[in-house]
Structures are given as C-alpha cells and as structure tokens.
Design an enzyme around this catalytic site. Structure first.
Site, mmCIF file in Angstrom:
data_model
loop_
_atom_site.group_PDB
_atom_site.id
_atom_site.type_symbol
_atom_site.label_atom_id
_atom_site.label_comp_id
_atom_site.label_asym_id
_atom_site.label_seq_id
_atom_site.Cartn_x
_atom_site.Cartn_y
_atom_site.Cartn_z
ATOM 1 N N ARG A 56 0.836 -1.215 0.000
ATOM 2 C CA ARG A 56 0.000 0.000 0.000
ATOM 3 C C ARG A 56 0.866 1.258 0.000
ATOM 4 N NH1 ARG A 56 -2.606 1.666 4.355
ATOM 5 N NH2 ARG A 56 -2.995 -0.387 5.243
ATOM 6 N N TYR A 108 -11.752 19.787 -16.521
ATOM 7 C CA TYR A 108 -12.247 18.420 -16.327
ATOM 8 C C TYR A 108 -13.328 18.412 -15.230
ATOM 9 C CZ TYR A 108 -12.617 13.624 -14.937
ATOM 10 O OH TYR A 108 -13.139 12.398 -14.616
ATOM 11 N N ASP A 181 -2.798 20.451 -14.335
ATOM 12 C CA ASP A 181 -3.286 19.209 -14.925
ATOM 13 C C ASP A 181 -2.756 19.151 -16.356
ATOM 14 O OD1 ASP A 181 -4.692 17.156 -16.165
ATOM 15 O OD2 ASP A 181 -6.552 17.546 -15.087
ATOM 16 N N LYS A 206 -4.756 8.310 -19.676
ATOM 17 C CA LYS A 206 -4.886 8.883 -21.013
ATOM 18 C C LYS A 206 -3.601 8.666 -21.821
ATOM 19 C CE LYS A 206 -8.966 10.187 -19.612
ATOM 20 N NZ LYS A 206 -9.012 10.135 -18.200
HETATM 21 C C1 LIG Z 1 -8.017 16.382 -17.856
HETATM 22 C C2 LIG Z 1 -8.358 15.271 -16.914
HETATM 23 N N1 LIG Z 1 -7.965 15.345 -15.639
HETATM 24 C C3 LIG Z 1 -8.246 14.366 -14.759
HETATM 25 C C4 LIG Z 1 -8.971 13.251 -15.124
HETATM 26 C C5 LIG Z 1 -9.278 12.183 -14.105
HETATM 27 O O1 LIG Z 1 -8.477 11.074 -14.319
HETATM 28 P P1 LIG Z 1 -8.917 9.535 -14.074
HETATM 29 O O2 LIG Z 1 -10.096 9.262 -14.943
HETATM 30 O O3 LIG Z 1 -7.690 8.785 -14.427
HETATM 31 O O4 LIG Z 1 -9.269 9.434 -12.630
HETATM 32 C C6 LIG Z 1 -9.406 13.138 -16.433
HETATM 33 C C7 LIG Z 1 -10.225 11.969 -16.854
HETATM 34 O O5 LIG Z 1 -10.948 12.025 -17.827
HETATM 35 C C8 LIG Z 1 -9.087 14.171 -17.353
HETATM 36 O O6 LIG Z 1 -9.480 14.100 -18.635
#
Ligand SMILES: Cc1ncc(COP(=O)(O)O)c(C=O)c1O
Length: 391
Positions: A56, A108, A181, A206
């Site tokens: 963990r 997001y 991000d 992604k």
């Molecule tokens: C720009 C962005 N940030 C964060 C996330 C969240 O990531 P996860 O789906 O891996 O939890 C996403 C998911 O679509 C995203 O597109």
C-alpha cells in the site's frame, strides 16, 4: 533493476523509450519484471531489505514507474496513483478549512465536482475563474489565503490555453502552490515544472498509458518537502497507490508516448484544418489552429505538438450533434482520451445539465489511425446527421 544512462544527457525521448535503460538484473530482460508482492520480508536485524515494507506504500514495480515518471517530468519525485482522481484528491486532501483555492470554471468536470464538494463539506473557499479572460486568473487569487492554484491546459473540452509560466508567477506572488493538470499536454510536449509549477498532475489513464487499458494518476513535484510527505501519507492511508500490474502497463505505455503523441498531434491538426470552415461545422476548437486566441502561448509551452484533442461545434442543434456521435463508424463513441483509437463524445450528455459546455460540442480524441479514414468518417456522419442543411 534500473540502470541509468551512462552518457547523459540523453534526450527525454530516448530515456522514455528505454524506460530509463532497463536491463533486468536476474535474466537480462529488457522489460522490467512485475513484482506483485503485497508484503516484503525483513532481514536478520528485522529491518526492511530495501525500502519496501507493504504494497500500500509502493513496491519495486511502482518505484520503477515512478523513476520513469520523475525523469519524464524533470521532477524531484513522482507518485503513481490508482487513478487521476485519486492523485488529485490526495493533493487536495492536504487543504484545511478556511483555505482558498482558485481554478478555471471550465476544466475536467471531476475536478470541478471535487472542489465543489470540498467547498460544501470542508469549508474550503473556491473561486472559479474564466480562463479565456485576460487578468481573470490573477483576480481570482487572494494574497496569503490562496493555498492552491489548480489549472488545466489545454482545458477540457474547449481547449482554451493557460500560460503556465505566467500562472505560476501569479500564484507564487499570492503565496499559493501551483498545480497543473497536464493530462492533455504530457511532458513529451510540455514540462510544467520547468515552466515554474510546483506540481505536474496527469491522468495517466490517457496519453501516458495510451492504450485505454489502465486507470492511473501521477503527481510530480518540483521539490520534496513536508507537503510532499503528507501527500504520500494520504496515498498510503487511503490505498490510492497504483497496482503493480498497472504500473507495468504504464511503463510500457510511456515507452511509446513520444511516438503516439506526435502522430496524434499531426492527425488532429489535419482533422482540425479539414473541418475548420466546413459547411456542417460552426466552429473547430483546437490550440494548433491559426485562429486560436492563444495559439502563440500554446506554441511556446507545448514544444512538440498541440496534442490529439479537439472539439467541433456542429451546425444544427443538440440532436444533430448527438446523431453525428451515433453515425460515426471509425470513431468510437466512448468517454476518455489519449488512446491509440479515436473516440467521440457528446460532452454535454456526459457532464449533465449543470455543465457549461455547448450542446452542439463533440469532443474528439484523435488516435493513431490513418487521418484520411477519420476525416471520411466524420464527413459521412455530418452528412447523415444533416448538419450542413440550412447553412
Ligand atoms: C483532464 C483530466 N484530468 C483528470 C482526469 C481524471 O483522471 P482519471 O479518470 O484517471 O481518474 C481526467 C479523466 O478524464 C481528465 O481528462
């Protein structure tokens, strides 16, 4: 284990392709072995043999992935999580009641949902700003109260661009930590820490994974300090660590990141150019198009392509837009992005009625297929949906 390059500086693309020049100590394998152990034996003095105690908190395969990630981001350290959201939540869990956070109003939607929840349940004040307006980011900061400036660039799903260096400067002047991000602009094109950010965040589900077969998140830090230790502790206590097999998939994905991103960027540019001014399309949103208001900023901070994400606003209404997403035959109607296969999504349907996203917006994640097939597919879907009628 990992053998670091003997003659630095090798380029980041070379280091990523070789996963930091890995040659397995046991059999000489050029891909790392997967260590699935959940617990690690102690030595005769009851001390951990390496640094590993319990999975963990991480383990050999997770640590290998983190070494590759830190190298890619130019970070002091990286932590790999079980999803992007668990990485985001670990960082935001360090906020305290009364702290202030600034973030873009369009980004997001999971990040927006979590910030709203923190505001409602934990007494954290959040200011959402309009990232398209000059000066709005700076105006959203509260000197000495803003603890976190969270930005995303290009922003989902309108692909506005935020100047990371300028945001970092403004955030730091207000006394805030700055997190970016970088999911859509991974370090093969943009290195947020070099631009001044404190944290680079990635949904590695992604582009980094790249094959739509794992969920993972990454936080990389410009420096390690008490806050970093706290984030690591949150990961350990919540069990948010990436699983060893997913860490292995992530390493494998990163080995082709530069290649995939380059191809997706070139194809997205071709698709964007083709549909810009098309009779069935009202607008194309893509940072690489000459008409994009912040193309110069994107070109400055995204050194190796504008990425594979774009959106089209179709002519007609919501039902025509949804029809396009139904009629495509090469694009796959599914959420997510950054995989080798191209996806299409009617974003308003996914985000729900509270979303600010236009109802005719279709988000396209361009993969590595032949762009001519993608263009032909979109042509036939726009035609069948009747988007060009009445224009
Ligand atoms: C720009 C962005 N940030 C964060 C996330 C969240 O990531 P996860 O789906 O891996 O939890 C996403 C998911 O679509 C995203 O597109």
């Amino acid at each position: 284990m990992t053998t670091f390059p003997r003659r630095p500086p090798l380029s980041p693309a070379t280091r990523a392709a070789q996963a930091l020049r890995h040659v397995d100590a046991y059999g000489g394998g050029v891909t790392p072995a997967i260590d699935l152990s959940s617990t690690f034996a102690r030595d005769g003095d009851y001390a951990p043999r390496q640094s590993y105690i319990y999975a963990r908190d991480g383990g050999p395969t997770v640590e290998h992935a983190e070494a590759v990630l830190a190298d890619l981001d130019g970070a002091a350290a990286s932590l790999a999580f079980s999803s992007g959201m668990s990485a985001l939540i670990a960082l935001m869990d360090t906020l305290r009641t009364g702290d202030h956070v600034a973030a873009p109003a369009v980004m997001y939607h999971g990040a927006i949902a979590w910030l709203r929840r923190l505001a409602e349940r934990r007494g954290i004040e959040v200011t959402f700003f309009d990232a398209t307006k000059d000066g709005a980011l700076e105006a959203a900061l509260r000197p000495d109260r803003t603890k976190l400036l969270w930005i995303e660039t290009p922003t989902n799903p309108t692909w506005d661009v935020i100047d990371v260096a300028a945001a970092a400067e403004a955030g730091h002047a207000a006394g805030a930590r700055v997190a970016v991000d970088c999911t859509v602009a991974p370090p093969c094109t943009m290195r947020a820490l070099e631009l001044g950010a404190d944290f680079a965040f990635h949904s590695a589900t992604k582009y980094m994974g790249g094959h739509s077969d794992l969920t993972a998140g990454v936080l990389s830090a410009a420096r390690t300090d008490d806050l970093w230790d706290e984030i690591r502790l949150v990961r350990t206590l919540t069990g948010g660590v990436i699983a060893p097999f997913d860490a292995w998939l992530l390493i494998r994905g990163i080995r082709t990141l530069f290649l995939r991103y380059e191809r997706a960027s070139a194809s997205a540019m071709a698709v964007a150019r083709h549909f810009d001014g098309h009779p069935g399309v009202a607008r194309v949103l893509y940072p690489g198009l000459p008409g994009h208001p912040r193309r110069d900023v994107a070109a400055r901070q995204m050194k190796d392509g504008f990425g594979g994400m774009l959106s089209i606003l179709t002519n007609g209404g919501q039902s025509e837009a949804r029809d396009v997403a139904r009629f495509v035959e090469v694009f796959i109607p599914a959420t997510s992005l950054g995989g080798v296969e191209s996806l299409i999504e009617h974003r308003k349907t996914v985000e729900g009625p509270a979303s600010l996203v236009p109802e005719t917006l279709l988000r396209l994640s361009i993969g590595i297929e032949d762009p001519a097939d993608l263009i032909a597919d979109m042509e036939q879907a726009l035609d069948r949906a009747g988007c060009a009628r009445g224009t």
